[in-house]
Design a protein around this motif. Sequence first.
Motif, short mmCIF file in Angstrom:
data_model
loop_
_atom_site.label_atom_id
_atom_site.label_comp_id
_atom_site.label_asym_id
_atom_site.label_seq_id
_atom_site.Cartn_x
_atom_site.Cartn_y
_atom_site.Cartn_z
N HIS A 224 0.84 -1.00 0.35
CA HIS A 224 -0.27 0.21 0.11
C HIS A 224 0.87 1.08 -0.40
O HIS A 224 1.11 2.07 1.16
N THR A 225 1.13 1.12 -1.36
CA THR A 225 2.03 2.77 -1.28
C THR A 225 1.21 4.12 -1.34
O THR A 225 2.11 5.10 -0.23
N ASN A 226 -0.05 4.04 -0.77
CA ASN A 226 -0.20 4.94 -0.68
C ASN A 226 -0.96 5.54 0.77
O ASN A 226 -0.34 6.50 1.24
N VAL A 227 -0.35 3.95 1.74
CA VAL A 227 -1.06 4.26 3.22
C VAL A 227 0.64 5.29 3.48
O VAL A 227 0.70 5.89 4.99
N ALA A 251 11.60 -6.58 5.65
CA ALA A 251 10.60 -6.77 5.41
C ALA A 251 10.23 -6.73 3.77
O ALA A 251 9.29 -8.32 3.99
N VAL A 252 9.75 -6.30 2.97
CA VAL A 252 9.54 -6.04 1.96
C VAL A 252 10.06 -6.80 0.81
O VAL A 252 9.95 -7.81 0.52
N MET A 253 11.91 -6.48 1.14
CA MET A 253 12.64 -7.43 0.22
C MET A 253 12.63 -8.63 0.79
O MET A 253 12.49 -9.54 -0.37
N ASP A 254 12.34 -9.25 1.72
CA ASP A 254 12.48 -10.57 1.66
C ASP A 254 11.00 -11.64 2.30
O ASP A 254 11.61 -13.10 1.96
N ILE A 255 9.97 -10.71 2.36
CA ILE A 255 8.94 -11.33 2.70
C ILE A 255 8.36 -11.48 0.89
O ILE A 255 7.33 -12.52 0.84
N THR A 256 7.66 -10.34 0.49
CA THR A 256 6.45 -9.96 -0.46
C THR A 256 7.08 -9.22 -1.56
O THR A 256 6.90 -9.90 -2.70
N GLY A 257 8.11 -8.60 -1.55
CA GLY A 257 8.67 -8.06 -2.85
C GLY A 257 8.22 -6.87 -3.72
O GLY A 257 8.28 -6.68 -4.52
N HIS A 258 7.00 -5.92 -2.71
CA HIS A 258 6.93 -5.37 -3.88
C HIS A 258 7.56 -3.69 -3.99
O HIS A 258 7.78 -3.21 -3.14
N THR A 259 8.23 -3.62 -4.93
CA THR A 259 9.37 -3.14 -5.81
C THR A 259 8.57 -1.80 -5.47
O THR A 259 9.55 -0.47 -4.93
N GLU A 260 7.93 -1.32 -5.60
CA GLU A 260 7.27 0.21 -5.65
C GLU A 260 7.12 0.91 -4.33
O GLU A 260 7.33 1.57 -4.21
N CYS A 261 6.66 -0.44 -2.45
CA CYS A 261 6.59 0.55 -1.97
C CYS A 261 8.25 0.43 -1.28
O CYS A 261 8.62 1.26 -0.36
N ILE A 262 9.78 -0.46 -2.02
CA ILE A 262 10.82 -0.48 -1.37
C ILE A 262 10.91 1.11 -2.08
O ILE A 262 11.64 1.72 -1.69
N LYS A 263 11.03 1.67 -3.45
CA LYS A 263 11.35 2.48 -4.20
C LYS A 263 10.83 3.57 -3.40
O LYS A 263 11.41 5.30 -3.08
#
Length: 276
Positions: A224-227, A251-263
């Motif tokens: 959720h990038t908006n959040v 946490a994102v890289m290890d579990i879900t990989g949501h690239t937009e959130c990482i950016k």
Amino acid sequence: LERGVDINQCDKKGWTPVHFAASGGSVECIRALYELGADIIKCDNEGRSPVHAAAQGGHQQCIEVLNELGADINKCDNKGWSPVHSAACKGHPGCIKFLNVLGAVINKRDKKGRSPVFIAAQEQHVECIKVLKGLKADINECDNSGSSPIFYAAGKGYAEIIRTLYQLGVDVKQCNRNGTPLIIETARKSHLECINLLRELGVDMNQCDKNGRSPVQHAALNGHTNVIKVLNELGADIKKCDNYGHSSVYAVMDITGHTECIKLLHELGADVDMWR
């Protein structure tokens, strides 16, 4: 009736003529059916009595007549709902008050542990919640899963219900039995209006769960990038780590990989090279 028709004959759902009269608000029909020998306590296939039907329809006079004729105003259906539950579900605060006057149990819980307050919150009936609180109902009582009415509202994004329960004295900083606070429930479900409301009501935007995971971390894990943007604007710590030293980026890289959130986390100042 003179031709041998059964006055208690049911339809495929098990509804008797008394059920239909109660549901339609016809006091005269209920009395006439009773005088002709109708069974006023007969339940349908789901265990719902004519009192349930009257409460669901908001017909106080029918409830009064059925009570006078010997119906049990506390009788529950197969899922454990009392007539008060039915009134709360359909948004009839007047019926709730009247049932209370007649001696109905206000805090009765169904088979899932849900009270009438919980059902009113579930169906977003503010006035029913207020009436139940005025009748000394427990507005914090949890269901069998450990979820309170306000926690349920947070998970569904019902901001008005959250505000109402807060005004009635509910603690908005509470956690469920799993140690999850309201702010995290709203963050992982992406309910922005509720997040803003909780901030307005004094909730810490960095309040963590039992593992030390912050609202930002939960938002990131759910993509959720908006959040994340809103939480950052409200003062949340983007760099906060959990009890294991894991950052939101890790946490994102290890579990879900949501690239937009990482950016986004990187844009907001999180160190993408520092995983722990």
